[in-house]
Design a protein around this motif. Structure first.
Motif, PDB file in Angstrom:
ATOM      1  N   CYS A   1      47.246  48.519  50.432  1.00 24.29           N
ATOM      2  CA  CYS A   1      47.493  49.955  50.572  1.00 24.29           C
ATOM      3  C   CYS A   1      48.765  50.288  49.784  1.00 24.29           C
ATOM      4  CB  CYS A   1      47.665  50.301  52.043  1.00 24.29           C
ATOM      5  SG  CYS A   1      48.187  52.002  52.319  1.00 24.29           S
TER       6      CYS A   1
ATOM      7  N   VAL B   1      50.741  52.619  50.234  1.00 23.24           N
ATOM      8  CA  VAL B   1      51.796  53.167  51.095  1.00 23.24           C
ATOM      9  C   VAL B   1      52.418  52.064  51.960  1.00 23.24           C
ATOM     10  CG1 VAL B   1      52.371  54.868  52.874  1.00 23.24           C
ATOM     11  CG2 VAL B   1      50.579  55.375  51.176  1.00 23.24           C
ATOM     12  N   CYS B   2      51.590  51.385  52.772  1.00 20.83           N
ATOM     13  CA  CYS B   2      52.131  50.426  53.746  1.00 20.83           C
ATOM     14  C   CYS B   2      51.952  48.970  53.312  1.00 20.83           C
ATOM     15  CB  CYS B   2      51.490  50.646  55.112  1.00 20.83           C
ATOM     16  SG  CYS B   2      49.755  50.149  55.181  1.00 20.83           S
TER      17      CYS B   2
ATOM     18  N   CYS C   1      47.264  54.890  57.302  1.00 19.08           N
ATOM     19  CA  CYS C   1      48.078  55.826  56.502  1.00 19.08           C
ATOM     20  C   CYS C   1      47.332  57.135  56.246  1.00 19.08           C
ATOM     21  CB  CYS C   1      48.452  55.188  55.174  1.00 19.08           C
ATOM     22  SG  CYS C   1      49.634  53.839  55.350  1.00 19.08           S
TER      23      CYS C   1
ATOM     24  N   CYS D   1      45.155  53.153  53.270  1.00 18.50           N
ATOM     25  CA  CYS D   1      44.392  52.508  54.339  1.00 18.50           C
ATOM     26  C   CYS D   1      44.084  53.516  55.449  1.00 18.50           C
ATOM     27  CB  CYS D   1      45.192  51.334  54.883  1.00 18.50           C
ATOM     28  SG  CYS D   1      46.599  51.834  55.874  1.00 18.50           S
TER      29      CYS D   1
END
Ligand SMILES: [Zn+2]
Length: 199
Positions: free
Chosen positions: A58, A60-61, A73, A70
């Motif tokens: 992902c 972001v995370c 997120c 994901c």
């Protein structure tokens, strides 16, 4: 002198690169697959191909996911002001299964272990710092494992996060010392999450 076919040697060598698998185990697994009649080798090879083709990290995370961002997120119901920092994707799974956490995550992909060649730049730490500077973030939960490396990584992150305008917390007591988050049961994990303390 009979020689081992190259394909057999190759699989033994590849398997021996996996953590916890020595050459002897790699050879045993290879001959097991060779003798197996139920199509296990074919299924395993399909699964390995899919693993790389269908999953990614992902953006972001950094959790493993089929879709980017994901599901966590991308979920508008999650509280974006709280980021829970964990070592591995399996820790996200364990916390999600405990069902008490409504924030989002950040997966480091390991812990600091200079003796094993794992330094700050090998983990997703600069990415965490970038997220922590986002004005919407109010709390960062350091949920690394209660092991010496996990504690040490948390201390390092604390020194980095301290100057920022963000609350830094650590999971509450009750987690088995030296154990992994992923093996903690849901009740223990829920209690540790609810009992988190500012550090
Ligand atoms: Zn994500």
């Amino acid at each position: 002198m009979p020689t081992t076919p190259a394909a057999v040697t190759r699989l033994i060598e590849e398997l021996a690169e996996l953590p916890g698998i020595g050459r002897k185990t790699a050879a045993r697994l290879t001959f097991f697959l060779l003798r197996n009649q139920s199509g296990l080798a074919e299924r395993l090879s399909d699964a390995l191909r899919e693993l790389k083709e269908r999953t990614r990290f992902c953006s972001v995370c950094h959790n493993i996911t089929e879709d980017d961002p994901c599901p966590v997120c991308a979920d508008p119901a999650r509280d974006r002001s709280t980021i829970c920092v964990v070592e591995e994707p399996l820790d996200v799974l364990a916390i999600e299964q405990a069902g008490v956490y409504k924030g989002i995550y950040h997966v480091l992909h390991g812990v600091l272990a200079p003796s094993e060649g794992v330094f700050v730049e090998n983990l997703r730490i600069s990415e965490l710092m970038a997220r922590a500077r986002d004005s919407g973030v109010e709390e960062i939960i350091l949920a690394t494992n209660p092991t010496s490396e996990g504690d040490w990584t948390a201390s390092y992150l604390l020194t980095q996060l301290r100057p920022l305008d963000v609350r830094v917390t650590r999971l509450g007591r009750g987690l088995p010392v030296g154990g992994d988050l992923e093996y903690a049961d849901a009740v223990t994990l829920s209690r540790a999450m609810e009992g988190r303390e500012e550090i």
